[in-house]
Motif scaffolding. Structure first.
Motif, PDB file in Angstrom:
ATOM      1  N   SER A  66      47.160  42.944  49.951  1.00  0.00           N
ATOM      2  CA  SER A  66      45.798  42.570  49.509  1.00  0.00           C
ATOM      3  C   SER A  66      45.189  41.531  50.503  1.00  0.00           C
ATOM      4  O   SER A  66      43.982  41.222  50.677  1.00  0.00           O
ATOM      5  N   ILE A 108      43.930  43.000  53.371  1.00  0.00           N
ATOM      6  CA  ILE A 108      42.598  43.459  53.097  1.00  0.00           C
ATOM      7  C   ILE A 108      41.510  42.771  53.241  1.00  0.00           C
ATOM      8  O   ILE A 108      40.315  42.935  53.613  1.00  0.00           O
ATOM      9  N   CYS A 157      38.052  42.392  55.393  1.00  0.00           N
ATOM     10  CA  CYS A 157      36.728  42.607  54.697  1.00  0.00           C
ATOM     11  C   CYS A 157      35.987  41.250  55.193  1.00  0.00           C
ATOM     12  O   CYS A 157      34.578  41.407  55.457  1.00  0.00           O
ATOM     13  N   VAL A 198      31.793  49.355  49.399  1.00  0.00           N
ATOM     14  CA  VAL A 198      32.932  49.761  48.892  1.00  0.00           C
ATOM     15  C   VAL A 198      33.671  48.756  48.296  1.00  0.00           C
ATOM     16  O   VAL A 198      33.803  47.745  49.027  1.00  0.00           O
ATOM     17  N   ILE A 201      37.150  47.243  46.489  1.00  0.00           N
ATOM     18  CA  ILE A 201      38.748  47.534  46.483  1.00  0.00           C
ATOM     19  C   ILE A 201      39.168  46.826  45.466  1.00  0.00           C
ATOM     20  O   ILE A 201      39.224  45.705  45.362  1.00  0.00           O
ATOM     21  N   LYS A 234      41.266  51.371  56.368  1.00  0.00           N
ATOM     22  CA  LYS A 234      41.372  52.451  55.729  1.00  0.00           C
ATOM     23  C   LYS A 234      42.836  52.995  55.496  1.00  0.00           C
ATOM     24  O   LYS A 234      42.963  53.418  54.414  1.00  0.00           O
ATOM     25  N   ILE A 269      43.827  50.891  52.565  1.00  0.00           N
ATOM     26  CA  ILE A 269      43.413  50.916  51.015  1.00  0.00           C
ATOM     27  C   ILE A 269      43.778  52.325  50.843  1.00  0.00           C
ATOM     28  O   ILE A 269      43.366  52.967  49.587  1.00  0.00           O
ATOM     29  N   PHE A 328      46.308  51.100  45.625  1.00  0.00           N
ATOM     30  CA  PHE A 328      44.786  50.377  46.001  1.00  0.00           C
ATOM     31  C   PHE A 328      43.710  51.858  45.568  1.00  0.00           C
ATOM     32  O   PHE A 328      44.077  53.085  45.505  1.00  0.00           O
ATOM     33  N   GLU A 329      42.843  51.262  44.688  1.00  0.00           N
ATOM     34  CA  GLU A 329      41.985  52.181  44.445  1.00  0.00           C
ATOM     35  C   GLU A 329      40.512  51.621  44.809  1.00  0.00           C
ATOM     36  O   GLU A 329      40.325  50.409  45.014  1.00  0.00           O
ATOM     37  N   THR A 330      39.454  52.450  45.173  1.00  0.00           N
ATOM     38  CA  THR A 330      38.059  51.942  45.613  1.00  0.00           C
ATOM     39  C   THR A 330      37.022  52.535  44.573  1.00  0.00           C
ATOM     40  O   THR A 330      37.137  53.537  43.784  1.00  0.00           O
ATOM     41  N   LYS A 343      32.651  53.369  45.405  1.00  0.00           N
ATOM     42  CA  LYS A 343      31.713  53.362  46.232  1.00  0.00           C
ATOM     43  C   LYS A 343      30.322  53.461  45.651  1.00  0.00           C
ATOM     44  O   LYS A 343      30.349  54.293  44.742  1.00  0.00           O
TER      45      LYS A 343
END
Length: 237
Positions: free
Chosen positions: A60, A63, A67, A85, A87, A221, A224, A229-231, A233
């Protein structure tokens, strides 16, 4: 004593002895791949299950760093940045479920990877050489800090990150270092520029930087895409 040994050997059941020897040898040979492959596999699996919380935290963190780096990129494009997006960690683990980061580029659209290179190249194309050099200098300083953060992470916390992730981060760090070395060529004629003998006629490292943005997006990419992990959008207004 010698006679006792000879007598023992004469009355030994050699058929049973060799049968037991062969059976033991077979089991010994079969146990070798088990000791080499299976036992370490389950040991590492147990360690990873035990360290799952830490692996999730460290991934995390990577990520979040990516970001943050991408959110401050000075190259904007309507098509590239039209989606946002969010996350999160997986809802399957409600105890640890939380928001991780927000990205203004939809990394699930395969077009964004070559597109980001074009956006960076076009942006520099519209600048003067000195403006391009100044911008590339700022980007070099920014991505160097980004690299140092990633390197500290895999150096100090590598036990809590899976090998594939470590390998991908390391490759990106090496690519960034290659860009930093290429960027130094821009200073080769600084003394002549200061004396007014010549002017800067070009900037080294623009396309290398453009490729780094693409590779950073690809790394994000891959992170995640993991099951932890989930996203969400949404189209930016």
């Amino acid at each position: 004593m010698k006679n006792d040994v000879i007598d023992f050997l004469k009355h030994l059941d050699w058929d049973s002895f060799w049968l037991n020897f062969l059976v033991g040898l077979i089991f010994f040979i079969l146990s070798i791949p088990v000791a080499i492959k299976v036992i370490p596999y389950f040991t590492i699996r147990q360690l990873r299950n035990k360290n799952k919380k830490y692996i999730l935290r460290k991934t995390s963190y990577v990520i979040q760093e990516i970001c943050e780096y991408l959110s401050l990129m000075p190259f904007k494009d309507e098509e590239l940045h039209k989606h946002q997006v969010a996350i999160f960690t997986s809802k399957k683990d409600l105890k640890n479920h939380r928001f991780v980061g927000l990205l203004n580029i939809n990394v699930f659209n395969p077009i964004v990877f070559p597109k980001v290179q074009l956006v960076v190249a076009e942006h520099f194309k519209n600048l003067s050489i000195n403006e391009g050099f100044d911008l590339l200098t700022r980007e070099k300083n920014r991505i160097s800090v980004f690299r140092e953060k990633l390197e500290r992470l895999i150096e100090v916390h590598s036990l809590h990150i899976d090998e594939n992730t470590i390998s991908n981060i390391s490759e990106l760090c090496l690519d960034i270092r290659s860009f930093e070395i290429e960027f130094e060529f821009n200073f080769a004629i600084d003394d002549l520029i200061e004396k007014g003998v010549t002017e800067r006629v070009g900037v080294f490292g623009v396309m290398n930087l453009a490729k780094l943005y693409e590779r950073t997006l690809i790394l994000l990419k891959s992170l995640i895409d993991k099951k932890n992990f989930e996203t969400e959008k949404k189209l930016k207004k």
